[in-house]
Design an enzyme around this catalytic site. Structure first.
Site, PDB file in Angstrom:
ATOM      1  N   ALA A 158      26.235  43.538  29.229  1.00 25.90           N
ATOM      2  CA  ALA A 158      26.281  45.082  28.664  1.00 25.90           C
ATOM      3  C   ALA A 158      26.047  46.104  29.455  1.00 25.90           C
ATOM      4  O   ALA A 158      24.898  45.869  30.332  1.00 25.90           O
ATOM      5  CB  ALA A 158      25.258  45.413  27.325  1.00 25.90           C
ATOM      6  N   CYS A 189      35.370  48.710  27.100  1.00 27.44           N
ATOM      7  CA  CYS A 189      35.701  47.522  26.462  1.00 27.44           C
ATOM      8  C   CYS A 189      36.072  47.527  24.965  1.00 27.44           C
ATOM      9  O   CYS A 189      37.090  47.183  24.695  1.00 27.44           O
ATOM     10  CB  CYS A 189      34.620  46.528  26.531  1.00 27.44           C
ATOM     11  SG  CYS A 189      34.415  46.156  28.394  1.00 27.44           S
ATOM     12  N   LYS A 234      39.644  49.134  23.712  1.00 26.70           N
ATOM     13  CA  LYS A 234      40.753  48.406  24.583  1.00 26.70           C
ATOM     14  C   LYS A 234      41.028  46.873  24.085  1.00 26.70           C
ATOM     15  O   LYS A 234      42.086  46.467  23.893  1.00 26.70           O
ATOM     16  CB  LYS A 234      40.276  48.290  26.012  1.00 26.70           C
ATOM     17  CG  LYS A 234      41.408  47.619  26.902  1.00 26.70           C
ATOM     18  CD  LYS A 234      41.044  47.941  28.222  1.00 26.70           C
ATOM     19  CE  LYS A 234      39.816  46.828  29.027  1.00 26.70           C
ATOM     20  NZ  LYS A 234      39.797  47.036  30.368  1.00 26.70           N
TER      21      LYS A 234
HETATM   22  P1  NAI Z   1      36.347  48.584  37.129  1.00 27.65           P
HETATM   23  O1  NAI Z   1      37.439  49.603  36.882  1.00 27.65           O
HETATM   24  O2  NAI Z   1      34.942  48.989  37.236  1.00 27.65           O
HETATM   25  O3  NAI Z   1      36.495  47.577  38.337  1.00 27.65           O
HETATM   26  C1  NAI Z   1      37.660  46.939  38.786  1.00 27.65           C
HETATM   27  C2  NAI Z   1      37.977  47.055  40.234  1.00 27.65           C
HETATM   28  O4  NAI Z   1      38.991  46.072  40.475  1.00 27.65           O
HETATM   29  C3  NAI Z   1      38.188  48.389  40.876  1.00 27.65           C
HETATM   30  O5  NAI Z   1      37.339  48.796  41.888  1.00 27.65           O
HETATM   31  C4  NAI Z   1      39.724  48.402  41.414  1.00 27.65           C
HETATM   32  O6  NAI Z   1      39.780  49.070  42.747  1.00 27.65           O
HETATM   33  C5  NAI Z   1      39.805  46.684  41.760  1.00 27.65           C
HETATM   34  N1  NAI Z   1      41.202  46.319  41.821  1.00 27.65           N
HETATM   35  C6  NAI Z   1      42.233  46.259  41.075  1.00 27.65           C
HETATM   36  N2  NAI Z   1      43.120  45.837  41.378  1.00 27.65           N
HETATM   37  C7  NAI Z   1      42.816  45.134  42.503  1.00 27.65           C
HETATM   38  C8  NAI Z   1      43.562  44.175  43.402  1.00 27.65           C
HETATM   39  N3  NAI Z   1      44.784  43.772  43.389  1.00 27.65           N
HETATM   40  N4  NAI Z   1      42.682  43.688  44.622  1.00 27.65           N
HETATM   41  C9  NAI Z   1      41.738  44.173  44.741  1.00 27.65           C
HETATM   42  N5  NAI Z   1      40.818  45.053  43.796  1.00 27.65           N
HETATM   43  C10 NAI Z   1      41.492  45.231  42.873  1.00 27.65           C
HETATM   44  O7  NAI Z   1      36.369  47.621  35.965  1.00 27.65           O
HETATM   45  P2  NAI Z   1      35.363  46.569  35.237  1.00 27.65           P
HETATM   46  O8  NAI Z   1      34.544  47.444  34.390  1.00 27.65           O
HETATM   47  O9  NAI Z   1      34.583  45.831  36.288  1.00 27.65           O
HETATM   48  O10 NAI Z   1      36.158  45.651  34.264  1.00 27.65           O
HETATM   49  C11 NAI Z   1      36.779  44.499  34.927  1.00 27.65           C
HETATM   50  C12 NAI Z   1      37.197  43.502  33.982  1.00 27.65           C
HETATM   51  O11 NAI Z   1      36.179  42.995  33.137  1.00 27.65           O
HETATM   52  C13 NAI Z   1      38.146  44.527  32.849  1.00 27.65           C
HETATM   53  O12 NAI Z   1      39.053  43.465  32.450  1.00 27.65           O
HETATM   54  C14 NAI Z   1      37.171  44.679  31.693  1.00 27.65           C
HETATM   55  O13 NAI Z   1      37.703  44.627  30.626  1.00 27.65           O
HETATM   56  C15 NAI Z   1      36.310  43.477  31.940  1.00 27.65           C
HETATM   57  N6  NAI Z   1      34.905  43.689  31.507  1.00 27.65           N
HETATM   58  C16 NAI Z   1      34.262  44.787  31.444  1.00 27.65           C
HETATM   59  C17 NAI Z   1      32.777  44.811  31.147  1.00 27.65           C
HETATM   60  C18 NAI Z   1      32.171  46.072  31.251  1.00 27.65           C
HETATM   61  O14 NAI Z   1      30.958  46.346  30.709  1.00 27.65           O
HETATM   62  N7  NAI Z   1      32.607  47.044  32.165  1.00 27.65           N
HETATM   63  C19 NAI Z   1      32.088  43.839  30.605  1.00 27.65           C
HETATM   64  C20 NAI Z   1      33.021  42.621  30.252  1.00 27.65           C
HETATM   65  C21 NAI Z   1      34.213  42.426  30.899  1.00 27.65           C
END
Ligand code: NAI
Length: 494
Positions: A174, A286, A289
């Protein structure tokens, strides 16, 4: 010992390498903790966003999370590296985590509900292109059930004889307590194929976590159970918030106090006390979505009743935000046009600078729709971010920063300040939208003295002591609490 070594005896001579694609809220902290707890493993976090990687390599990290700075400082440059050289690090890695964005689709089939797997697919194709050795590919992003099957197809059809094992290892951290959650997780979930190769891959990943997580907290399942468990867990959490928020409306109508009701309900050990605080609504990247995603999967599987059941969790959340705005407007003589409203807190919860899907966006947009002037203060969110959020279309936030469509103009009626006293000076009303601790101990007498009268406080997080504020002279609205006489006389219709 890593399970990988059993797969290939030569590996015993080689340092195991992990690469994580996506240096965001999940990829960054998760990999920093793996690096800290597994000093013999080399961890590279890669991203296509140059600004994000530059920030990870600087003194000001791109995300605010208590305890994160210390962990990164201990490992960075030793066994933790942040880089934009995505292909190099992927090709060298034994285990590749993929933690990229999985936005909600805004166009085409499933628009407004289904997950857009563009970033996932491009990462999978790149992994297939650059790989020269066998790899375990780990789904860290939250993905629809059966995504692993699609990823497997992409990898195996382009594999050039390389063996790819796909695992699902959803993240349950979280924000705001990410480091604590990663150090001491309730559980780690690993899903894999029920084949010998799949089981070996599970073992290899389990060995990584077993460096610090007790093995009885590492749950191993099949791929689909792991993928669905993440969506289910978020749906259950969001449902609790919507349940208590639904009760908060009834409390206001009947004179019950939602915190007393929550306390009494939460004492039942079958229910438990956590996640029962009424508020202006849930936010974060999250919950909404993942529920939309779940709804879409139910619809695709011919289960409209199940889909509608979960949809209601989001509807109540939207209702709560609308109800809050209506309370503000109706209390202030049915108009906020030209009035200064102070917004205290913009992040979706305390101890994070994350504003994705924060209820503050909808509340601010609602007030701006009635032509209010807003003065916003959040200890962790800057003006650029707030202007961006208020100008952006729904769902656009969930794309890499450099690919987000930007509105060329900022909103003139919005002023962002760095102090709660500046925000509230000459204001007609104050809205508390994030439960930052500092809002509990503000000098409310000073705030009252500097506000227009009658002075209103709308507490969307139930952080203030209403009795004390009423004694000062404020008209106070706290979600789910017995209503001020003033509000009783001006009922809000949601
Ligand atoms: P975020 O948006 O902070 O990070 C994702 C990163 O991936 C970005 O920095 C983006 O530039 C990079 N990216 C996208 N396509 C790429 C590629 N082809 N090559 C290299 N880098 C690339 O997202 P966040 O919050 O870290 O979430 C990531 C995943 O984890 C999502 O699916 C989200 O639903 C899931 N998640 C998020 C949580 C949270 O608390 N934020 C908790 C649990 C799961």
């Amino acid at each position: 010992m890593l399970g990988l070594e059993a797969q290939d005896p030569l590996r015993i001579l080689k340092m195991v390498k992990i690469c994580c694609i996506g240096a965001g809220y999940v990829g960054g902290p998760t990999m920093a903790v793996i690096a800290l707890k597994c000093p013999e493993i080399e961890v590279a976090v890669v991203d296509i966003s140059v600004s994000r990687i530059t920030a990870w390599n600087s003194d000001v990290l791109p995300i605010y999370e208590p305890g994160l700075d210390e962990v990164v400082k201990k490992c960075r440059g030793k066994n933790l590296f942040f880089s934009t050289d995505v292909e190099k690090h992927v090709s060298e890695a034994d285990i590749v985590f993929v933690s990229v964005n999985t936005p909600t689709k805004t166009q085409g089939l499933g628009a407004g509900k289904a997950a857009d797997l563009t970033y996932w697919e491009s990462a999978a194709r790149m992994i297939a292109d650059v790989s020269k050795s066998n790899k375990i590919v780990v789904e860290k992003s939250t993905v629809p059930v059966k995504t692993a099957e699609a990823i497997e197809k992409i990898l195996n059809h382009n594999s050039k004889g390389i063996d790819f094992q796909i695992l699902s290892n959803p993240e349950f951290l979280a924000e705001g307590t990410a480091i604590q959650d990663l150090f001491n997780p309730d559980r780690v979930l690993i899903g894999g194929r029920e084949t010998p190769g799949g089981q070996k891959a599970i073992e290899a990943l389990r060995d990584v976590y077993a460096h610090w997580v007790p093995v009885d907290r590492i749950i191993c399942t099949n791929l689909w159970s792991a993928e669905l468990s993440k969506l289910a867990a978020n749906a259950f959490l969001a449902q609790r918030i919507s349940s208590v928020n639904a009760m908060s409306a009834l409390c206001e109508a009947t004179g019950a106090d939602v915190s007393q009701v929550s306390h009494a309900v939460g004492k039942d050990t079958r229910i438990g006390p956590k996640f029962l605080n009424a508020s202006v609504g849930f936010g974060g990247s999250c919950f909404q979505k993942d529920i939309l995603n779940l709804v879409y999967i139910c619809e695709c599987n011919g289960l409209p009743e199940v889909a509608n059941y979960w949809k209601q969790v989001i509807k109540i959340n939207d209702y709560q935000k609308t109800r809050f705005v209506n309370r503000i407007v109706s209390s202030m003589f049915n108009t906020v046009s030209g009035k200064k409203i102070a917004i205290l807190g913009f992040a979706f919860k305390k101890d994070t600078g994350d504003t994705r899907e924060t209820p503050a966006i909808d509340v601010c947009k609602g007030l701006l729709g009635d032509k209010a002037r807003l003065s916003i203060y959040d200890p962790q969110v800057n003006e650029e971010q707030i202007q961006r959020d208020l100008a952006m279309n729904k769902f656009d936030w969930d794309h890499p920063v450099h690919l987000q469509p930007m509105s060329p103009t900022s909103i003139k009626q919005v002023n962002v300040v760095w102090d709660a006293y500046a925000a509230t000076k000459d204001a007609h009303g104050v809205c508390i939208l994030t439960e930052w601790d500092e809002f509990k101990t503000l000098d409310y007498q000073r705030i009252y003295d500097n506000m227009r009268k009658p002075a209103f406080i709308f507490d969307g997080r139930n952080v203030v002591d209403e009795a004390k504020l009423r004694a000062i002279g404020f008209i106070v609205y706290s979600i789910g609490k017995p209503l001020d006489q003033w509000l009783k006389d001006m009922p809000a219709v949601a």
